[in-house]
Design a protein around this motif. Sequence first.
Motif, mmCIF file in Angstrom:
data_model
loop_
_atom_site.group_PDB
_atom_site.id
_atom_site.type_symbol
_atom_site.label_atom_id
_atom_site.label_comp_id
_atom_site.label_asym_id
_atom_site.label_seq_id
_atom_site.Cartn_x
_atom_site.Cartn_y
_atom_site.Cartn_z
ATOM 1 N N ARG A 244 50.949 23.904 61.004
ATOM 2 C CA ARG A 244 49.831 24.383 60.176
ATOM 3 C C ARG A 244 50.213 25.631 59.401
ATOM 4 N NH1 ARG A 244 44.322 22.847 63.211
ATOM 5 N NH2 ARG A 244 44.735 20.613 63.145
ATOM 6 N N LEU A 245 51.490 25.893 59.305
ATOM 7 C CA LEU A 245 52.012 26.992 58.505
ATOM 8 C C LEU A 245 51.587 28.351 59.043
ATOM 9 C CD1 LEU A 245 51.687 25.662 54.886
ATOM 10 C CD2 LEU A 245 53.714 25.844 56.285
ATOM 11 N N ARG A 246 51.420 28.409 60.362
ATOM 12 C CA ARG A 246 51.163 29.713 60.950
ATOM 13 C C ARG A 246 52.505 30.305 61.337
ATOM 14 N NH1 ARG A 246 46.046 27.899 64.055
ATOM 15 N NH2 ARG A 246 47.609 26.525 64.906
ATOM 16 N N SER B 35 59.841 43.445 53.123
ATOM 17 C CA SER B 35 58.593 42.723 52.868
ATOM 18 C C SER B 35 58.939 41.248 52.764
ATOM 19 C CB SER B 35 57.951 43.224 51.579
ATOM 20 O OG SER B 35 58.894 43.221 50.536
ATOM 21 N N TRP B 36 57.937 40.418 52.854
ATOM 22 C CA TRP B 36 58.194 38.979 52.805
ATOM 23 C C TRP B 36 56.986 38.254 52.240
ATOM 24 C CZ3 TRP B 36 55.250 35.802 56.187
ATOM 25 C CH2 TRP B 36 54.481 36.525 57.112
ATOM 26 N N ALA B 37 57.220 37.025 51.792
ATOM 27 C CA ALA B 37 56.134 36.207 51.252
ATOM 28 C C ALA B 37 56.342 34.763 51.681
ATOM 29 C CB ALA B 37 56.094 36.311 49.734
ATOM 30 N N GLY B 38 55.248 34.043 51.758
ATOM 31 C CA GLY B 38 55.309 32.658 52.197
ATOM 32 C C GLY B 38 54.436 32.489 53.407
ATOM 33 N N PRO B 39 54.589 31.475 54.210
ATOM 34 C CA PRO B 39 55.535 30.380 53.997
ATOM 35 C C PRO B 39 55.020 29.380 52.974
ATOM 36 C CG PRO B 39 54.290 30.040 55.997
ATOM 37 C CD PRO B 39 53.830 31.343 55.432
ATOM 38 N N TRP B 40 55.931 28.867 52.176
ATOM 39 C CA TRP B 40 55.593 27.803 51.248
ATOM 40 C C TRP B 40 56.049 26.487 51.839
ATOM 41 C CZ3 TRP B 40 58.146 32.072 48.585
ATOM 42 C CH2 TRP B 40 57.249 32.883 47.898
ATOM 43 N N GLN C 71 60.338 33.974 51.202
ATOM 44 C CA GLN C 71 61.144 34.923 50.444
ATOM 45 C C GLN C 71 61.131 36.221 51.215
ATOM 46 O OE1 GLN C 71 59.393 35.103 46.531
ATOM 47 N NE2 GLN C 71 60.847 33.634 45.683
ATOM 48 N N ALA D 295 62.526 40.192 51.344
ATOM 49 C CA ALA D 295 63.240 41.323 50.745
ATOM 50 C C ALA D 295 63.725 42.196 51.883
ATOM 51 C CB ALA D 295 62.321 42.101 49.816
ATOM 52 N N LEU E 282 56.740 41.526 46.792
ATOM 53 C CA LEU E 282 56.412 40.926 48.077
ATOM 54 C C LEU E 282 55.544 41.871 48.896
ATOM 55 C CD1 LEU E 282 59.814 39.415 49.230
ATOM 56 C CD2 LEU E 282 57.990 38.345 47.935
ATOM 57 N N GLY E 283 54.731 41.293 49.767
ATOM 58 C CA GLY E 283 53.949 42.103 50.681
ATOM 59 C C GLY E 283 54.259 41.651 52.095
ATOM 60 N N GLY F 32 53.689 38.796 53.824
ATOM 61 C CA GLY F 32 53.243 37.410 53.765
ATOM 62 C C GLY F 32 52.557 37.051 52.477
ATOM 63 N N GLN F 33 52.570 37.950 51.479
ATOM 64 C CA GLN F 33 51.917 37.623 50.207
ATOM 65 C C GLN F 33 52.858 37.905 49.050
ATOM 66 O OE1 GLN F 33 50.211 40.956 50.901
ATOM 67 N NE2 GLN F 33 48.789 40.346 52.514
ATOM 68 N N GLY F 34 52.423 37.433 47.896
ATOM 69 C CA GLY F 34 53.140 37.712 46.660
ATOM 70 C C GLY F 34 54.335 36.808 46.478
ATOM 71 N N ARG G 170 45.519 30.619 50.809
ATOM 72 C CA ARG G 170 46.344 29.421 50.918
ATOM 73 C C ARG G 170 47.008 29.317 52.287
ATOM 74 N NH1 ARG G 170 51.157 28.512 49.646
ATOM 75 N NH2 ARG G 170 51.489 30.453 48.557
ATOM 76 N N ALA H 286 44.835 25.379 55.366
ATOM 77 C CA ALA H 286 46.118 24.678 55.371
ATOM 78 C C ALA H 286 46.043 23.397 56.167
ATOM 79 C CB ALA H 286 47.199 25.589 55.956
#
Lengths: 565, 227
Positions: free
Chosen positions: A460-462, A506-511, A529, A531, B171-172, B174-176, B220, B226
């Motif tokens: 579930r993308l947790r 920092s990070w973003a996702g998950p896609w 992603q 950083a 990036l944050g 978990g966001q951006g 999202r 989800a």
Amino acid sequence: MSAPVEIVRRAVVWVPDWPVAAAMAAQGIAIDAPVAIMHGHAVAVASAAARAAGVSRGQAKRRARRACPDLVLLPADRDRDERAFESVAAALEQVVSGVEISRPGMAVLPAEGAARFHGGEESLAEELASAVAEHTDHEASVGIADGLLAAVMAAREDLIVPPGQSRAFLRDHPVDALAYAAMDAGQVAQVTEMVEVLARLGLYRLGDLTALPYRDVLARFGAVGTWAHRLADGQDVKPPVLRRSLEDIAVSYAFETPSQGLEQLTFVASHLAQELDAALLEASSRCGRVRITAHTERGDTVERVWRTDVGSRAGAFARHMTDRVRWQMDGWLSGTSAGPERSPVTRLTLTAEDVVELGDEQAYLWGGSSGADARAHRGLEKVQALLGAEAVIQPREQGGRLPRDRVLLTAWGQEPEAARRTEHPWPGRIPDPPPATVPALEEPMQVLDAGGSEVVVDRRLRVSAPPTWVRLRLDPGHDSQHVSRRHPSHRGSGERTWGPLRPVDSWAGPWPVVERWWTPAGRRGAYLQIALAAEGEQSGRPASAPAAVLAGFSDGRWSLEGVYD
Amino acid sequence: MSTTQQRLAAARGALATVQHRMGTREALPSWPVPERVAPALPDGLVRGRVTVVEGSTSLMTAVAASASADGAWIGVLGMPAFGAAAARWRGIDLSRLALVPQPGVQAAEVAGACVDALDVVLLGPSLALTDAARRRLAARARERGAAIVSAEQWSGAVATLTVVGSRWGGLGAGQGRLRSHVLDVRVVTRERPRLVQLALEVDDALPRSGHAYRRQDAARIDPRTAA
């Protein structure tokens, strides 16, 4: 296919039951014998004699035999149909200069100019029919009308429809007639389906269809509907295509004893290439591509298409083609390139495709291939000669969600297989910018949380915990000063160790990317992603570690998908 | 900061123009470089010379991007993980791009053939090139007017760009998404070494705060939606 185009007056030359006629000519069967072409277990086309005996299209083999015991059954062979129709097209070209072959058995040509030249449409039709009868053993009927469908129907009835009368002429024809104007199998299937629906709706004639508002037909049937509506109205959907390239030229060699030796294959290839060169010269033509095909003892084929040097027909052609055969066979025999299982080669064929007359080749829109282009091509071919064909790669952009999928890599000079289209939306694509470094193969990495245990993304993308540390495989380039002197094949050999832990900034996702899950090659993964925090300032030394990475989580493991360096 | 940078670059450009006009400095033919890289390479990508770009593949491709748009042929040697999609994103025309990922022991011959045939040659790190081979290659490039961009130190380079810092923004927790990329580059030319900051990636289209995006992204990845 939807925009209307200027209505062109066309002549259609139709040879009835072409597959049967072609097969009978190829097998030397008398014209009045009952013959049927089988597709699968059903009759696809039957000759006039067979039809008279009660054989009809779609009949099962057993029933057809019962209706006509002397029936000769022949397999369907589209290649043979197309090949044999070349002779008809050549006969037509004695009368007019441009012929479009819509499908084997039917040729379309613009009638206006030709009719003026031959003194009227009647005499043009007569000339065409007699040219076919004279130069080939087939009988053709000719129809002339405005618009494609009217011309096709006119040809079936051997008629000339006066200008402006097409709509009235078509009005009383059954809707089934639309199928005759469909040119390929896919379109035929679509049209047949639509015709069935039309019949159930009570629309039996083309006049009924054209009486409906155009917009309603579009809403109900989509693109096929508009196509049908336009054609039934006596309009055209595309202008006739007049360019007809010359026939492909093929040379081939059958080995008496199947061969697996590269030397022998290369030797034969050089002879074949010279033969092909001579054949092209004989026909005073030039080819755009060469297809190299090797048939193996196991019945497989190893096939590649190579672009030939555009714009020049120097004496190097044979040598170039020999090199390409050698590369192709070497790659396949040594197992470095994909292909069927290795087995001795029984036949080697070189086919020149896109054959055009010498002198009327199509250059680029803005000027010809420049000197710099030719120089670059030659130089890269030289590198290929040094390292092998697969060593020089031409990247092409294609559609895809992951950075690695967005590029199609093919050997330089090779025509690629169809790329996935970039115009499609590709929902869920990893957002731009793409990473500048994309490992050719997935590389393992570790994404750890604050406690040092691996981060997990569930279905579930947790994300189990925010990623805090990242550990990459150590690249040997960074810890060794002598690596520049070392043989590059040493890279990757030996156990590579993990690098230091790097803190995540920092990070973003998950896609999520879930692709082709219904196939064994399916893939399900989540992408982050990340950083990475800057390392301590080292004045003057290059930043040895990446600033941001794309991490993929799939099957419980993390892999490095790209580095934003 | 960026305005100071730009003013400095403009002043340098003006000085260079005057010097060319007065003939106090030889004018080297060069390919243009994108505006974002210009502060580091005010003379452009000099043809027939070696330019060193250490520590960033993005910067290497960015340096070659304008040349490609102007019709240059580009060869990439010894970079097996070269991301062609990123090259396309930076404006390199893929139809005039060839990759030789593993030149192996024949690196010198291959690089020589590429320098002869192509306009810009990017040389990756860890190529099997001896110092003598490098000198020959540089001489050949000078003769043919090909620009070499090397990822490794090269003695006699016309400019050496060393990336000493690289920061991504956007990036944050978990966001951006990755949106801005700033590089600290140490530039060594015949003049005094200097440190410049290049904004290689700037996302102007989106608001700086990106509040709306965060909310959207948060929605999202919410497990309820989800699922």
